[in-house]
Write an enzyme that holds these catalytic residues in place. Structure first.
Site: not given
Length: 224
Positions: A83, A85-87, A89, A163, A180
């Protein structure tokens, strides 16, 4: 006569990994998930690692939140089944992937999300920092800046994804997206409050707080 009752703690296998490409970690998670769908009695798992720079979009993510042309991108971009939006890393961000059978805990996704937030809030408290929740959003905030993002997928009550806690990353990668999908709130990292902090020291605290919140016994494990 001893009337005390021994509380059974579920085992949770802990894999402390270093830098791992996103797709490798994703395949690994899917494999662990499939094994546990086939055999729900298998131990739970917590993977902790960092990723090379990569953008990921949740299954319903709005592509307008990406500010660069994906077709000509020099950056890795993957759409996945979590679930959210875009994130973004990158190294310096500690990522946790719990593969938990929620039938052992509580079959409630909102409860699970709040528990993940609680783990991270307790981690921040160890450094004298007050982590906050913001109603209607998922994640953890420090003085109005988002320091931890959460996105999950659950199949047959078994979890994957998880997370991402910004410990000491280069935050410029977040400038190419609307993190997000929240345009009016900026992203932060623990290093802005605690100069010199490293993912290595925070891993220990994440493990301790995760074990407390979920009531599990973490068992250090190695990849075969």
């Amino acid at each position: 006569m001893n009337d005390s009752i021994e509380i059974h703690k579920y085992r949770c296998l802990l894999y402390n990994q270093e830098l791992m490409p996103y797709l490798d970690a994703h395949r690994w998670q899917r494999s662990l998930l499939a094994e546990r769908i086939n055999n729900p009695s298998l131990d739970d798992v917590l993977i902790l690692l960092e990723h090379p720079p990569v953008y990921t979009l949740g299954q319903g993510a709005n592509p307008e939140f990406i500010k660069f042309d994906q077709d000509k991108s020099e950056y890795e971009v993957h759409k996945v089944e979590r679930g959210g939006e875009v994130t973004y890393h990158c190294p310096g961000q500690l990522v946790g992937y719990p593969i938990l059978n929620l039938q052992r805990y509580r079959q409630d996704l909102h409860w699970y999300l709040r528990q993940l937030e609680e783990v991270l809030i307790r981690v921040l408290a160890k450094y004298g920092l007050q982590g906050d929740r913001i109603p209607a959003f998922t994640g953890v905030w420090l003085e109005g800046r988002k320091v931890a993002a959460i996105g999950i997928k659950v199949s047959r009550w078994i979890t994957m994804h998880g997370f991402a806690l910004n410990v000491c990353p280069d935050l410029t990668g977040f400038e190419r997206i609307v993190p997000c999908g929240i345009a009016d709130k900026s992203v932060g990292s623990l290093a802005e409050w605690i100069p010199g902090i490293s993912c290595q020291e925070v891993r220990f605290d994440v493990c301790q707080c995760f074990a407390e919140v979920f009531g599990v016994e973490l068992v250090e494990s190695q990849l075969p």
